[in-house]
Design a protein around this motif. Structure first.
Motif, PDB file in Angstrom:
ATOM      1  N   UNK A 273      -6.787  77.646  30.170  1.00  0.00           N
ATOM      2  CA  UNK A 273      -7.895  76.760  30.525  1.00  0.00           C
ATOM      3  C   UNK A 273      -7.407  75.630  31.426  1.00  0.00           C
ATOM      4  N   UNK A 274      -8.306  75.150  32.274  1.00  0.00           N
ATOM      5  CA  UNK A 274      -7.990  74.062  33.198  1.00  0.00           C
ATOM      6  C   UNK A 274      -7.568  72.809  32.440  1.00  0.00           C
ATOM      7  N   UNK A 275      -6.500  72.177  32.902  1.00  0.00           N
ATOM      8  CA  UNK A 275      -6.052  70.879  32.386  1.00  0.00           C
ATOM      9  C   UNK A 275      -6.545  69.822  33.370  1.00  0.00           C
ATOM     10  N   UNK A 276      -7.583  69.083  32.991  1.00  0.00           N
ATOM     11  CA  UNK A 276      -8.220  68.153  33.931  1.00  0.00           C
ATOM     12  C   UNK A 276      -7.298  67.027  34.379  1.00  0.00           C
ATOM     13  N   UNK A 277      -6.231  66.760  33.634  1.00  0.00           N
ATOM     14  CA  UNK A 277      -5.288  65.718  34.045  1.00  0.00           C
ATOM     15  C   UNK A 277      -4.346  66.210  35.138  1.00  0.00           C
ATOM     16  N   UNK A 278      -4.329  67.517  35.376  1.00  0.00           N
ATOM     17  CA  UNK A 278      -3.533  68.117  36.449  1.00  0.00           C
ATOM     18  C   UNK A 278      -4.456  69.048  37.231  1.00  0.00           C
ATOM     19  N   UNK A 279      -5.454  68.459  37.891  1.00  0.00           N
ATOM     20  CA  UNK A 279      -6.512  69.268  38.502  1.00  0.00           C
ATOM     21  C   UNK A 279      -6.003  70.194  39.594  1.00  0.00           C
ATOM     22  N   UNK A 280      -4.837  69.880  40.184  1.00  0.00           N
ATOM     23  CA  UNK A 280      -4.277  70.766  41.198  1.00  0.00           C
ATOM     24  C   UNK A 280      -3.817  72.096  40.611  1.00  0.00           C
ATOM     25  N   UNK A 281      -3.689  72.163  39.285  1.00  0.00           N
ATOM     26  CA  UNK A 281      -3.295  73.413  38.645  1.00  0.00           C
ATOM     27  C   UNK A 281      -4.505  74.241  38.219  1.00  0.00           C
ATOM     28  N   UNK A 282      -5.714  73.749  38.497  1.00  0.00           N
ATOM     29  CA  UNK A 282      -6.942  74.457  38.125  1.00  0.00           C
ATOM     30  C   UNK A 282      -7.463  75.278  39.303  1.00  0.00           C
ATOM     31  N   UNK A 283      -8.401  76.173  39.034  1.00  0.00           N
ATOM     32  CA  UNK A 283      -9.072  76.876  40.112  1.00  0.00           C
ATOM     33  C   UNK A 283      -9.835  75.870  40.969  1.00  0.00           C
ATOM     34  N   UNK A 284      -9.849  76.079  42.280  1.00  0.00           N
ATOM     35  CA  UNK A 284     -10.582  75.182  43.171  1.00  0.00           C
ATOM     36  C   UNK A 284     -12.046  75.093  42.751  1.00  0.00           C
ATOM     37  N   UNK A 285     -12.630  76.209  42.340  1.00  0.00           N
ATOM     38  CA  UNK A 285     -14.051  76.232  42.016  1.00  0.00           C
ATOM     39  C   UNK A 285     -14.424  75.782  40.620  1.00  0.00           C
TER      40      UNK A 285
ATOM     41  N   UNK B  24     -25.346  66.420  28.734  1.00  0.00           N
ATOM     42  CA  UNK B  24     -26.575  65.653  28.532  1.00  0.00           C
ATOM     43  C   UNK B  24     -27.688  66.249  29.379  1.00  0.00           C
ATOM     44  N   UNK B  25     -28.911  65.862  29.071  1.00  0.00           N
ATOM     45  CA  UNK B  25     -30.075  66.303  29.845  1.00  0.00           C
ATOM     46  C   UNK B  25     -31.021  65.109  29.992  1.00  0.00           C
ATOM     47  N   UNK B  26     -31.173  64.562  31.190  1.00  0.00           N
ATOM     48  CA  UNK B  26     -30.576  65.033  32.446  1.00  0.00           C
ATOM     49  C   UNK B  26     -29.080  64.743  32.514  1.00  0.00           C
ATOM     50  N   UNK B  27     -28.423  65.465  33.413  1.00  0.00           N
ATOM     51  CA  UNK B  27     -26.992  65.287  33.647  1.00  0.00           C
ATOM     52  C   UNK B  27     -26.797  64.854  35.090  1.00  0.00           C
ATOM     53  N   UNK B  28     -26.145  63.701  35.270  1.00  0.00           N
ATOM     54  CA  UNK B  28     -25.885  63.171  36.614  1.00  0.00           C
ATOM     55  C   UNK B  28     -24.420  62.773  36.697  1.00  0.00           C
ATOM     56  N   UNK B  29     -23.746  63.215  37.746  1.00  0.00           N
ATOM     57  CA  UNK B  29     -22.329  62.885  37.913  1.00  0.00           C
ATOM     58  C   UNK B  29     -21.993  62.812  39.394  1.00  0.00           C
ATOM     59  N   UNK B  30     -21.074  61.909  39.725  1.00  0.00           N
ATOM     60  CA  UNK B  30     -20.543  61.792  41.085  1.00  0.00           C
ATOM     61  C   UNK B  30     -19.037  61.651  40.992  1.00  0.00           C
ATOM     62  N   UNK B  31     -18.316  62.426  41.771  1.00  0.00           N
ATOM     63  CA  UNK B  31     -16.858  62.372  41.706  1.00  0.00           C
ATOM     64  C   UNK B  31     -16.252  62.935  42.986  1.00  0.00           C
ATOM     65  N   UNK B  32     -14.981  62.639  43.190  1.00  0.00           N
ATOM     66  CA  UNK B  32     -14.232  63.172  44.331  1.00  0.00           C
ATOM     67  C   UNK B  32     -13.440  64.391  43.892  1.00  0.00           C
ATOM     68  N   UNK B  33     -13.371  65.367  44.770  1.00  0.00           N
ATOM     69  CA  UNK B  33     -12.548  66.552  44.537  1.00  0.00           C
ATOM     70  C   UNK B  33     -11.695  66.765  45.782  1.00  0.00           C
ATOM     71  N   UNK B  34     -10.373  66.729  45.615  1.00  0.00           N
ATOM     72  CA  UNK B  34      -9.459  66.778  46.760  1.00  0.00           C
ATOM     73  C   UNK B  34      -9.175  68.182  47.271  1.00  0.00           C
ATOM     74  N   UNK B  35      -9.703  69.202  46.612  1.00  0.00           N
ATOM     75  CA  UNK B  35      -9.214  70.551  46.879  1.00  0.00           C
ATOM     76  C   UNK B  35     -10.236  71.487  47.520  1.00  0.00           C
ATOM     77  N   UNK B  36     -11.452  71.009  47.778  1.00  0.00           N
ATOM     78  CA  UNK B  36     -12.484  71.835  48.400  1.00  0.00           C
ATOM     79  C   UNK B  36     -12.669  71.426  49.855  1.00  0.00           C
TER      80      UNK B  36
END
Length: 244
Positions: free
Chosen positions: A128-140, A151-163
């Motif tokens: 399973x993906x280790x979120x503290x080492x996101x470079x070791x996870x699948x890009x997708x 939650x519902x609704x679910x709202x999130x904003x974040x940066x992803x360096x690998x896409x």
């Protein structure tokens, strides 16, 4: 003999310290860990909007999950910023997952045809993906790296360096899809990304850094710098022994 003994102890101690302080990420992909994408063209925006009909249960009286995923290249060209908005989620079966998938949704809306997660480094879904080492996870694996839908609704904003927002890289997602899953990975709904905004900057070429992101546990100091510093101490120590 006395000088030789001192030399051996000194060198062994310092080299042990080098080995103890020099660490790198576990490598999970056949082609290495995910590379940070640089020079993404700015002002390029892709949006995937969920359809009105649910794939898992087209006759669901509550209707489909509502919402969209918007992804825009960051101003510094490194990776993307992702805005996620989902609502009307199923009342059971969570926490829910969502991922960038390798193939687009066909005209018949079959989410199974999107195949697996976007995975240009051939990592696979286990471990399973280790979120503290996101470079070791699948890009997708967006929910693995940035959090499941809780939650519902679910709202999130974040940066992803690998896409990437530029065609030609394996990490480009603009001609692919987003898929929302139950917690057991069953596919609920899916949608294709569409180009929503662009400028002449789309002609720029994105590049990916060749080496995996390094984790050293040493703040701003890189592992190579630490090794060189320690080796310098070894050399100075040897010089001191011979002077003695």
């Amino acid at each position: 003999m006395h000088s030789t003994a001192i030399l051996t102890v000194f060198a062994t101690t310092l080299l042990g310290l080098v080995n103890g302080q020099t660490t790198t990420d576990p490598v999970t992909g056949t082609l290495g860990n995910a590379s940070v994408v640089e020079n993404n063209p700015p002002n390029v925006v892709y949006v995937a909007t969920l359809p009105t009909t649910e794939f898992f249960n087209p006759k669901d009286p509550r209707g489909n999950v509502k919402g969209s995923v918007t992804a825009q290249a960051n101003a510094n060209g490194i990776g993307i910023t992702i805005d996620v908005k989902f609502s009307n989620l199923p009342t059971s079966g969570g926490p829910f997952l969502y991922h960038l998938h390798d193939q687009p949704v066909p005209a018949d809306g079959n989410c199974t045809s999107t195949l697996g997660h976007l995975d240009p480094f051939i990592r696979g879904e286990t471990p399973a993906c280790n979120s503290s080492l996101s470079q070791t996870c699948q890009v997708g694996d967006l929910s693995g790296k940035h959090g499941k839908i809780t939650s519902d609704p679910f709202i999130a904003t974040y940066a992803d360096d690998f896409a990437s927002t530029t065609p030609g890289l394996g990490s480009f997602f603009g001609n692919r899809s987003i898929v929302v899953h139950f917690g057991n990975k069953t596919r609920i709904t899916c949608a294709n990304f569409m180009l929503a905004a662009a400028t002449n900057a789309t002609q720029m070429n994105a590049t990916a850094t060749g080496a995996p992101v390094q984790y050293t546990g040493l703040g701003g100091a890189g592992s190579v710098g630490v090794e060189r510093g320690m080796m310098a101490l070894v050399v100075m120590g040897l010089a001191g022994v011979f002077v003695l």
